[in-house]
Design a protein around this motif. Structure first.
Motif, mmCIF file in Angstrom:
data_model
loop_
_atom_site.group_PDB
_atom_site.id
_atom_site.type_symbol
_atom_site.label_atom_id
_atom_site.label_comp_id
_atom_site.label_asym_id
_atom_site.label_seq_id
_atom_site.Cartn_x
_atom_site.Cartn_y
_atom_site.Cartn_z
ATOM 1 N N UNK A 194 0.824 -1.208 0.000
ATOM 2 C CA UNK A 194 0.000 0.000 0.000
ATOM 3 C C UNK A 194 0.857 1.256 0.000
ATOM 4 N N UNK A 195 1.966 1.214 0.714
ATOM 5 C CA UNK A 195 2.853 2.376 0.783
ATOM 6 C C UNK A 195 3.499 2.640 -0.577
ATOM 7 N N UNK A 196 3.873 1.576 -1.284
ATOM 8 C CA UNK A 196 4.424 1.740 -2.631
ATOM 9 C C UNK A 196 3.400 2.412 -3.540
ATOM 10 N N UNK A 197 2.159 1.971 -3.464
ATOM 11 C CA UNK A 197 1.113 2.537 -4.324
ATOM 12 C C UNK A 197 0.817 3.994 -3.981
ATOM 13 N N UNK A 198 0.658 4.287 -2.707
ATOM 14 C CA UNK A 198 0.356 5.659 -2.295
ATOM 15 C C UNK A 198 1.544 6.588 -2.495
ATOM 16 N N UNK A 199 2.730 6.063 -2.309
ATOM 17 C CA UNK A 199 3.925 6.889 -2.411
ATOM 18 C C UNK A 199 4.128 7.463 -3.796
ATOM 19 N N UNK A 200 3.747 6.717 -4.817
ATOM 20 C CA UNK A 200 3.953 7.178 -6.192
ATOM 21 C C UNK A 200 3.178 8.457 -6.475
ATOM 22 N N UNK A 201 1.878 8.451 -6.224
ATOM 23 C CA UNK A 201 1.061 9.636 -6.524
ATOM 24 C C UNK A 201 1.402 10.793 -5.601
ATOM 25 N N UNK A 306 3.503 18.997 4.451
ATOM 26 C CA UNK A 306 3.059 17.712 3.916
ATOM 27 C C UNK A 306 3.439 16.614 4.900
ATOM 28 N N UNK A 307 2.541 15.643 5.069
ATOM 29 C CA UNK A 307 2.796 14.494 5.939
ATOM 30 C C UNK A 307 2.416 13.233 5.177
ATOM 31 N N UNK A 308 3.344 12.294 5.087
ATOM 32 C CA UNK A 308 3.057 11.003 4.482
ATOM 33 C C UNK A 308 3.021 9.973 5.601
ATOM 34 N N UNK A 309 1.867 9.313 5.749
ATOM 35 C CA UNK A 309 1.676 8.353 6.832
ATOM 36 C C UNK A 309 2.064 6.940 6.378
ATOM 37 N N UNK A 310 2.899 6.283 7.177
ATOM 38 C CA UNK A 310 3.315 4.923 6.847
ATOM 39 C C UNK A 310 2.653 3.875 7.736
ATOM 40 N N UNK A 311 1.986 4.301 8.810
ATOM 41 C CA UNK A 311 1.338 3.349 9.698
ATOM 42 C C UNK A 311 2.346 2.586 10.543
ATOM 43 N N UNK A 312 1.888 1.448 11.074
ATOM 44 C CA UNK A 312 2.780 0.591 11.857
ATOM 45 C C UNK A 312 3.152 1.167 13.206
ATOM 46 N N UNK A 313 2.222 1.899 13.833
ATOM 47 C CA UNK A 313 2.537 2.549 15.118
ATOM 48 C C UNK A 313 2.970 1.571 16.191
ATOM 49 N N UNK A 323 9.807 1.068 5.306
ATOM 50 C CA UNK A 323 8.543 1.692 4.914
ATOM 51 C C UNK A 323 8.730 3.145 4.504
ATOM 52 N N UNK A 324 9.844 3.763 4.878
ATOM 53 C CA UNK A 324 10.120 5.158 4.515
ATOM 54 C C UNK A 324 10.618 5.289 3.074
ATOM 55 N N UNK A 325 11.066 4.201 2.482
ATOM 56 C CA UNK A 325 11.822 4.307 1.231
ATOM 57 C C UNK A 325 11.003 4.558 -0.033
ATOM 58 N N UNK A 326 9.868 3.891 -0.250
ATOM 59 C CA UNK A 326 9.185 4.058 -1.541
ATOM 60 C C UNK A 326 8.870 5.509 -1.889
ATOM 61 N N UNK A 327 8.270 6.246 -0.972
ATOM 62 C CA UNK A 327 7.933 7.642 -1.241
ATOM 63 C C UNK A 327 9.157 8.437 -1.675
ATOM 64 N N UNK A 328 10.257 8.291 -0.950
ATOM 65 C CA UNK A 328 11.413 9.147 -1.184
ATOM 66 C C UNK A 328 12.230 8.679 -2.380
ATOM 67 N N UNK A 329 12.137 7.409 -2.740
ATOM 68 C CA UNK A 329 12.707 6.958 -4.007
ATOM 69 C C UNK A 329 11.906 7.521 -5.179
#
Length: 355
Positions: A194-201, A306-313, A323-329
């Motif tokens: 899900x993070x990979x998918x959301x991170x792209x857009x 801007x805040x990108x939520x990765x979950x997993x609290x 989990x931090x990597x997809x968005x920033x890649x």
């Protein structure tokens, strides 16, 4: 900008970023077949020091691995550039200790990693092993290695290889530690797609809507190595200048570079969240655009741009690392595309660095 990704530029890197959830899952399954490696090396408590080595991105991986090892196993570990071992070994590791040296290399062909392992393999108090994406590489042939089966890449820049190798080594540490750590690593797999998918857009919109002149990445603990890595990804792909710092250390001088047009991206831990967000809020007051990558939004993050939520609290900071990597890649990729640069083939770079 959406249509630009159909061009020849970026045709290798984009699917490799998008394929990393599958690469992590494959690494987890492969690790089940290599549990003997885990027991032989991480299960051996006779080692007085575990030294993770790599070069470039692999060194940043090593930092995450060493931090996780110390936290989950409670034993001494350190991350070093490969060259420190074959050129400055006595200054880097105390003589006479029983040492496990873990080489980290995507290709398994990095000259500096090979030279480092060769320099100690005849020493009775040193044992060598490693991790790679290629089972027939020089590294894998000279030392027992964990292998990330879907980590192989055509692009020069490391993306899914970094994520899958880091995850696989952390999962190996989790198996050695026992308890709930393996469950945490399985939970990461469920979140990652899900993070990979959301991170792209999210990343594409962030790049489309803003013009930045400076890029700063901040992180602490296991996220310090990640902050260096994601800064390097942007620099490699798009040729912009980036810097990375320990979050609180950034306040001691380096913050003087912050001005309007500066992106400050903070990889937020739960362990130090309150302190880290104070730093981010201070940078916002200096005119920075603040991007937070955090488990969740809250009143304490309302100041951010801007805040990108990765979950997993409920997971540990170390388990959440990849989990931090997809968005920033993706951010590095879309910045390159916007600048007319080909992220597949950065200038001056090759997949394998030889010396």
């Amino acid at each position: 900008m959406t249509g630009v990704v159909t061009l020849t530029r970026g045709q290798l890197t984009l699917p490799e970023i998008g394929g990393q959830a599958e690469a992590l899952a494959a690494a987890w399954e492969q690790l089940k077949n290599q549990e003997d490696w885990v027991h032989s090396y991480f299960g051996d408590t006779e080692y007085e020091e575990v030294v993770f080595i790599g070069s470039g991105s692999s060194y940043y991986q090593a930092q995450v691995m060493a931090t996780t090892f110390k936290s989950w196993l409670g034993r001494s570990a350190v991350a070093l550039p490969s060259s420190d071992i074959f050129l400055f070994r006595d200054q880097s590791v105390a003589r006479g200790r029983k040492v496990l040296l873990v080489g980290v290399s995507r290709s398994g062909e990095s000259s500096e990693v090979i030279l480092a392992l060769e320099s100690v393999k005849a020493l009775s108090n040193w044992t060598i092993c490693g991790i790679s994406c290629y089972k027939t590489s020089r590294l894998a042939l000279m030392a027992p290695c964990l292998i990330s089966p879907l980590g192989k890449e055509q692009s020069t820049v490391m993306t899914k290889s970094f994520s899958s190798m880091t995850y696989m080594m952390q999962a190996a540490i989790a198996l050695a530690a026992g308890g709930h750590y393996a469950e945490q690593m399985e939970a990461v797999l469920k979140l990652h797609g899900d993070i990979v998918n959301r991170g792209k857009s999210f990343a594409e919109s962030l790049v489309e809507d803003n013009e930045f002149i400076k890029y700063i990445y901040l992180g602490m603990g296991a996220y310090y190595g990640l902050s260096q890595e994601v800064g390097l990804k942007l620099k490699e792909m798009s040729y912009v200048w980036t810097e990375s710092y320990g979050t609180l250390e950034f306040r001691h001088g380096p913050k003087s570079v912050v001005e309007p047009g500066t992106l400050v991206c903070l990889l937020v831990s739960e362990q130090a969240r309150a302190y880290e967000l104070k730093v981010a809020e201070e940078m916002k007051a200096y005119g920075a655009f603040v991007l937070l990558v955090a488990t969740s939004k809250g009143k304490d993050t309302a100041f951010a741009d801007a805040v990108f939520e990765i979950g997993g609290e409920t997971l540990s900071d170390e388990a959440r690392a990849v989990l931090h990597l997809p968005l920033l890649q993706y951010f590095g990729f879309f910045t390159a595309m916007k600048r007319g640069v080909d992220p597949d083939h950065p200038r001056n770079l090759t997949q394998v660095v030889t010396i």
